[in-house]
Motif scaffolding. Structure first.
Motif, short mmCIF file in Angstrom:
data_model
loop_
_atom_site.label_atom_id
_atom_site.label_comp_id
_atom_site.label_asym_id
_atom_site.label_seq_id
_atom_site.Cartn_x
_atom_site.Cartn_y
_atom_site.Cartn_z
N ASP A 113 0.84 -1.19 0.00
CA ASP A 113 0.00 0.00 0.00
C ASP A 113 0.88 1.25 0.00
O ASP A 113 0.78 2.09 -0.88
CB ASP A 113 -0.91 0.01 1.24
CG ASP A 113 -1.86 1.19 1.22
OD1 ASP A 113 -2.98 1.01 0.76
OD2 ASP A 113 -1.46 2.30 1.66
N THR A 114 1.77 1.35 0.97
CA THR A 114 2.65 2.52 1.09
C THR A 114 3.98 2.08 1.68
O THR A 114 4.02 1.21 2.56
CB THR A 114 2.04 3.61 1.98
OG1 THR A 114 0.72 3.90 1.53
CG2 THR A 114 2.88 4.89 1.92
N TYR A 127 3.67 5.52 -3.06
CA TYR A 127 2.38 4.83 -3.14
C TYR A 127 1.79 5.06 -4.53
O TYR A 127 2.28 5.91 -5.29
CB TYR A 127 1.42 5.33 -2.07
CG TYR A 127 1.10 6.82 -2.17
CD1 TYR A 127 1.96 7.77 -1.59
CD2 TYR A 127 -0.03 7.28 -2.84
CE1 TYR A 127 1.69 9.12 -1.69
CE2 TYR A 127 -0.29 8.64 -2.94
CZ TYR A 127 0.58 9.57 -2.36
OH TYR A 127 0.33 10.89 -2.47
#
Length: 964
Positions: A113-114, A127
């Motif tokens: 995700d990040t 991201y």
């Protein structure tokens, strides 16, 4: 009739009763068979569904564990390769870092995700937005970074860098499980620490709808790391029914997360085979139809049963094959399985222990700890205890263990640890593998790498190592003064940045070829360093799949040496050229007066002279021919030295030529009262093909030396033999033996050297240039043979040599057969103009030669015209009817070659041109032919040769007239 009626009725009734009984039996039999068939079919379908679910759930679990492990390994590699100065140097480092971050996102898009990355002075996050754009965000300090749960945090304290990772588990699990289809009545779940996450199911799953006993059994198996399959009931909220379901689970680990995970697939089997019941109800009402098809149904049942049995047999065979392969794998890997309880007692061990360590099973079970060195055993037991404390599932280690023969080998231990539902350790199963060969290979590889590093450190070359993009990653440099910059300056930079233009483009082009083709590239260039200009030779080649190496060596001294050598070779070539030109000029200057001298002597021989005049004339002729032979020897040796001597083989009567050559020495042999003998062996052929002139020159040299050094009354013998080799090829052997003065042993080694004589004093009794044997040896080598000699002082000498030729028979169509002038029809050349009339032009600038040619033409009976240079010769040929031109080569204003070429252009082949020159080199003959001359005579010219050419020219003209 009545008595007969009842029995008949009774018999009929019995028939009906029999039919009814048979019908009832058939119905019950059909029902029984149908019911049995239905159960068998349903069981087969259930088993098939079990196998499918088991396979799918295991594949899904392994795929999740593998993908997550790849992510974790990539992130470990990422954090370990981060540099704290990434955003503090050139932009190339930061761009390379961001490319790596993007590459990791692309590789793990389904879970990441990040990513938050912290450097000492910089903080960034990466991201993807909703439009799938890869974005980067920077923060002034760590405190500015958003506070949100991070699933994994990795750090490198030595470099003060860290990575925090936020994962999207829902997307990850949905992505993986989306590849598996269970139908509308199935559940795809993720078990996490006792909770069930519903992934991509069309129904809403509630674990409370599953009976507690099944859930408890699932929790227990997952906690122990065991896969399992179960059958239970599920309260369906949609249909208010209890559904009979199959449940399969496969546990997996998401390293480094400590949560318990498992893939759980649930499949409804309540209606499995339901359609068959409906078919049986119809069959009850259509008994007749059922009876009609009962045989077909029985056949299909038998067929399906047989197929099921085949599948069962196949599965059994596969299981047996699996066990067999497992056994073979253990044997091939030199390993064995063992089982231990919670106290560490060995409960069982595989039979392979005998082959691996040499111990019987009972011996190993009792005494296995005594075979491990105490220090290694303590370390491993400590590792096992620590692993049990933190509830690790697997433990691996390696140490040495003693075999039964007393030797120690390195083994690798891999143990699977088991715990009960309360988390208590219950024992383990392990595999012990012999890795001694691999261990020794690794140790040897380390030693080899260390040796290679030592060699590289000791080499004087400038050695650099790069990645496949051309970035410097390592170096081995002894002398930094040979570099533009210190080697540490180049690390992390690209070739194109460090090396100055235009050399960087050349280097990068060669580097790219190495990466693409794998072939070594060699570059030579010069650099202006602080210590001055240096020339380098660089070799670039692949070190392995990911690295390229360059080795540059200073070749400045070598280049200076090569330049000096080239200058020396050039000076030597110019010296040889000057020598050849000198010899050619010397030949011309000496042969020109010799032509007049020997030519006039030839004319005098045909005049009336008294005895004293003949004696004087004979003495002058011999002296002139001796001088001519000396000049010929010098020119021959010069040709050999210059590599211009070539072999010109012709076919000729070998024995006739030998006898002619020996006839030359008849006068000397008679004068010295020598006993001369020669013989052939029976294998010597009549006709051979080889270079006759060179062979006779060698024979004359060697026999002449034998006669010269043999005292009066001595003996000389010649033996000629042969040996046939491949096809028509033949080796001819010559042996000349004499009883001469002999040669001292210390002089034998120098005998064939040029200008060397045994007696070189001023009082020597035998004259000569010392070139005869040297030339003979070179000529023999040209003809494929060798010269050997033996001698004893005061006893005599034996000279032996061989040549290679080709054998011919009388009946063969012999190519290149020699046309011997001596074999021509004899004719009287005096006043031959009466029989062979010609118009002759003599182009000659030397007065003596003109007088000789004039006197010769008078005796031949010809009038002739004179041209004293090439221009006059061309003019005379154009203005007068000329048949034959005797053209001197060297003349003023225009030489004979240019004159001949000009005449050929203007007159064609109407005039025969014969070149006259004192130049005796083969290249001079070729130049004359290329200029258009028909023949070439070397001075001094023989009267016989002139007469033959005139006769040949006259006959050719006569033939042309007859044809016309």
């Amino acid at each position: 009739m009545r008595p007969n009626k009842y029995p008949k009725f009774s018999q009929t009734k019995n028939y009906h009763t029999g039919f009814v009984v048979i019908g009832i039996i058939i119905v019950f039999l059909v029902l029984f068979l149908t019911y049995s068939f239905f159960n068998a079919l349903k069981k087969n379908q259930t088993d098939s569904r079990n196998q499918s679910l088991s396979s799918q759930v295991e594949l899904a679990g392994k795929e999740m564990q593998r993908d997550f492990t790849f992510l974790y390994e990539d992130m470990l590699f990422f954090v370990n390769n981060l540099e704290p100065w990434t955003y503090e140097r050139t932009s190339n480092e930061s761009l390379a870092f961001e490319k790596r971050a993007r590459r990791i996102f692309n590789n793990h898009r389904d879970i990441l995700d990040t990513i938050f990355v912290s450097f000492p002075n910089h903080h960034v996050s990466f991201y993807f937005d909703n439009q799938n754009n890869f974005l980067k965000k920077t923060y002034e300090s760590r405190s500015d970074m958003p506070i949100q749960p991070h699933n994994i945090t990795l750090s490198n304290p030595n470099k003060e860098v860290a990575i925090s990772i936020k994962l999207d588990f829902d997307r990850f699990f949905s992505f993986i499980l989306g590849n598996y289809y269970l139908g509308k009545t199935g559940f795809k779940l993720i078990y996490k620490n006792g909770e069930y996450l519903d992934i991509s199911s069309e129904l809403n799953f509630d674990k409370s709808n599953i009976n507690a006993a099944v859930l408890s059994e699932i929790d227990q198996d997952i906690s122990e790391g065991l896969k399992g399959n179960y059958t239970g009931l599920y309260d369906s909220p949609e249909s208010d029914k209890k559904l009979r379901v199959l449940i399969h689970q496969y546990p997996f680990n998401l390293t480094p997360l400590e949560d318990k995970y498992a893939v759980v697939f649930i499949q409804d089997i309540s209606n499995l085979g339901f359609s068959l019941y409906r078919a049986h109800f119809y069959l009850l009402f259509g008994l007749l139809l059922l009876l009609a098809f009962v045989i077909l149904i029985l056949f299909r049942f038998i067929k399906n049963s047989r197929y099921a049995n085949l599948i069962l047999e196949k599965n059994s065979a596969e299981i047996e094959e699996l066990f067999r392969r497992q056994t073979l794998l253990l044997q091939e890997s030199k390993g064995f399985i063992y089982f231990q309880d919670s106290s560490g007692k060995m409960e069982n061990v595989g039979d392979e222990v005998l082959n691996v360590l040499g111990y019987e099973k009972e011996d190993f079970l009792k005494n296995f700890k005594s075979y491990i060195e105490e220090e290694d055993l303590t370390i491993f037991e400590t590792l096992l205890k620590d692993s049990i404390k933190v509830k690790k599932e697997v433990v691996s280690s390696q140490f040495k263990i003693k075999k039964k023969d007393g030797s120690f080998i390195m083994v690798r231990i891999f143990e699977k640890l088991f715990y009960d539902k309360n988390g208590n350790y219950t024992g383990n199963v392990g595999i012990c593998t012999d890795i001694n060969e691999k261990y020794n290979s690794e140790v040897e590889l380390i030693k080899s790498e260390n040796r290679l590093r030592s060699v590289l450190n000791s080499l004087p070359d400038l050695i650099f190592i790069y990645d496949n993009e051309g970035t410097f990653i390592d170096y081995y440099v002894q002398d930094e003064t040979m570099l533009l910059y210190p080697p540490s300056f180049s690390m992390g930079k690209n070739l194109f940045e460090v090396i100055p233009e235009p050399l960087n483009k050349v280097m990068m082009e060669a580097f790219s070829k190495v990466v693409k083709t794998g072939k070594m590239q060699r570059i030579e260039f010069d650099l202006m360093l602080k210590i001055g200009k240096r020339i380098f030779e660089t070799r670039i080649f692949k070190l392995d799949e990911n690295r390229v190496i360059s080795m540059a060596r200073d070749i400045s001294s070598q280049k200076l040496w090569e330049k000096g050598l080239q200058e020396a070779m050039k000076a030597s070539e110019e010296s040889n050229k000057a020598k050849s030109e000198f010899l050619a000029n010397m030949s011309h200057e000496i042969r020109t007066p010799m032509n007049g001298l020997l030519g006039i002597i030839g004319l005098l021989e045909n005049t009336e002279l008294d005895e004293i005049q003949n004696e004087y004339l004979h003495l002058i002729k011999n002296s002139g021919e001796s001088l001519l032979n000396i000049i010929k020897d010098i020119l021959d040796y010069s040709k050999i030295e210059a590599g211009e001597m070539s072999v010109n083989p012709i076919a000729f009567n070998f024995k006739n030529e030998i006898q002619k050559t020996l006839g030359i020495f008849s006068g000397l042999i008679k004068e010295k009262n020598l006993q001369f003998s020669f013989q052939y062996t029976s294998t010597v052929p009549e006709f051979v093909e080889l270079d006759k002139d060179k062979l006779m020159q060698v024979l004359i040299n060697i026999i002449g030396n034998a006669i010269k050094f043999t005292p009066e009354g001595g003996e000389i013998s010649l033996l000629i033999s042969s040996e046939k080799i491949v096809e028509k090829s033949i080796i001819l052997y010559f042996e000349v033996k004499d009883t001469g003065i002999g040669i001292p042993e210390d002089h034998l080694g120098n005998l064939s050297k040029p200008f060397v004589q045994v007696d070189s004093s001023t009082t020597k009794s035998h004259q000569g240039t010392g070139l005869g044997l040297a030339i003979s040896q070179r000529l023999i080598e040209l003809m494929g043979g060798e010269l050997t000699f033996e001698s004893e002082l005061g006893v005599g000498s034996t000279f032996s040599f061989s040549v290679i030729g080709k054998i011919w028979n009388m009946e063969d169509n012999i190519p290149n057969k020699e046309f011997d002038i001596d074999d021509m029809e004899f004719f009287n050349w005096k006043n031959m103009a009466q029989n062979y009339p010609l118009r002759i032009l003599i182009a000659e600038d030397n007065t003596t030669n003109l007088r000789f040619m004039g006197m010769l033409m008078e005796q031949l009976g010809y009038d002739f015209a004179i041209a004293k240079n090439g221009i006059e010769a061309v003019k005379s040929a154009n203005e007068n009817e000329i048949d034959l031109i005797f053209m001197d080569i060297q003349m003023p204003l225009m030489n004979g070659l240019d004159a001949a070429s000009q005449i050929r252009k203007e007159k064609g082949n109407k005039i025969k041109i014969v070149g006259l020159s004192a130049n005796a080199f083969q290249e001079d003959v070729e130049k004359a032919k290329n200029a258009g001359m028909d023949a070439y005579l070397t001075k001094p010219i023989k009267i016989k040769d002139i007469a033959f050419i005139i006769k040949d020219c006259a006959e050719s003209l006569s033939l042309k007239k007859e044809v016309n």
